[in-house]
Every structure is written in structure tokens, then in C-alpha cells.
Design an enzyme around this catalytic site. Structure first.
Site: not given
Length: 171
Positions: A103-104
Site C-alpha cells: 500500500c503506502h
């Protein structure tokens, strides 16, 4: 052979991006060490998961671990503001040790300037950041680069992310 996995994590982590891989690694017999600024601290996930910190970033070195997990949410963005975490992540990349970022999570690796020329993916909102960092971006559920870097986009990709990271841990 059991491996020792470092997890860099702080408040506002995306809960399942921490809990799912960590459970799978432990179930496979690997040791997981949660790292933040303060040992003994409890950090909170975006959805309320409590995570107890095992070690302070000041008391660990990348050489002590076999792999690194960087779960997403806001946690990686908060961690990359602290150069100690940036250098810790960079040390894993430089040593070609397995790094798992979902994800991030790749934001920490962008700040570490460790992604130029690498194949990777991440959450859609950081796609341009990844491309600007020199990443060959792939919009796929999991991307494994050079048998070392495992990246995925969202919690929906967790089964593939966990499967591929376990393959590297068990290698």
C-alpha cells in the site's frame, strides 16, 4: 529455518496490512519484532488494533534481521520523517535482504532513494511518486523484484503479498 523479521510501524497503520502478514509469518515459525521510536509503547492502527513495540529504532541494526515488513496506512509517511527509519530501510535494500512493502509502505523506500530501476507497485495515490523515484510501476496485486522486494497495492492484495513474502522467507 526460522527468520527474524523487522516490522517498522507506528500509529495509523492499516491494521490488516500489519496483522495478516505478521500472523502468517509467526504461523510459519518466523520471529517478528515490532520497531518504533519507543520500546514498550503501544501504537494504534487506523481501525483500533493495538501493537506493542518490541524494540526502539535506536537499539536495532539491519544486520540483526533477515527481512523487513513495511505495512501501509499513514504509518510509512510518518516514519519517513525520521531519518533513522529511512536509513534502516535503506540498509535492507542495499544489503539485498527481503523487503515487503504494501500500500503506502513503499513511501519509506522512496525517501530512502532505494527504488530507482526497480519493479514495484503500491497504492494508486503514490503511483506518480513511485514513478518519479524511478520505479517501473506495475498495476498488479503483487510484484516481486529481483527475488528481494515484494510490493502490493491494497489490503485486497494481502493473500498474494503474504504468499510471495513467505516464499522469500522460506527460501
Amino acid at each position: 529455518m526460522a527468520k527474524k523479521v523487522a516490522v517498522v510501524v507506528t500509529d495509523m497503520v492499516e491494521d490488516v496490512e500489519y496483522t495478516d502478514p505478521v500472523k502468517a509469518y509467526k504461523d510459519a515459525g518466523h520471529e517478528v519484532i515490532n520497531i518504533e521510536k519507543e520500546v514498550g509503547k503501544t501504537v494504534k492502527g487506523k481501525h483500533g488494533t493495538s501493537i506493542t513495540i518490541d524494540k526502539s529504532i535506536d537499539e536495532v541494526k539491519a544486520e540483526e534481521f533477515d527481512a523487513l515488513l513495511i505495512p501501509g496506512g499513514f504509518s510509512p509517511d510518518l516514519l519517513r520523517d525520521d531519518n533513522r527509519f529511512v536509513q534502516f530501510a535503506k540498509a535492507f535494500m542495499d544489503a539485498k535482504k527481503p523487503v515487503f512493502a504494501i500500500c503506502h509502505g513503499p513511501q519509506l523506500l522512496i525517501t530512502a532513494k532505494s527504488l530507482d530501476g526497480r519493479d514495484a507497485t503500491g497504492y494508486n495515490s503514490i503511483r506518480v511518486d513511485l514513478e518519479n523515484a524511478g520505479v517501473n510501476y506495475h498495476d498488479e496485486e503483487v510484484v516481486v523484484c529481483q527475488n528481494q522486494l515484494v510490493t502490493s497495492r491494497t489490503p485486497d492484495d494481502l493473500p498474494a503479498f503474504t504468499r510471495e513474502s513467505l516464499k522469500l522467507l522460506d527460501a
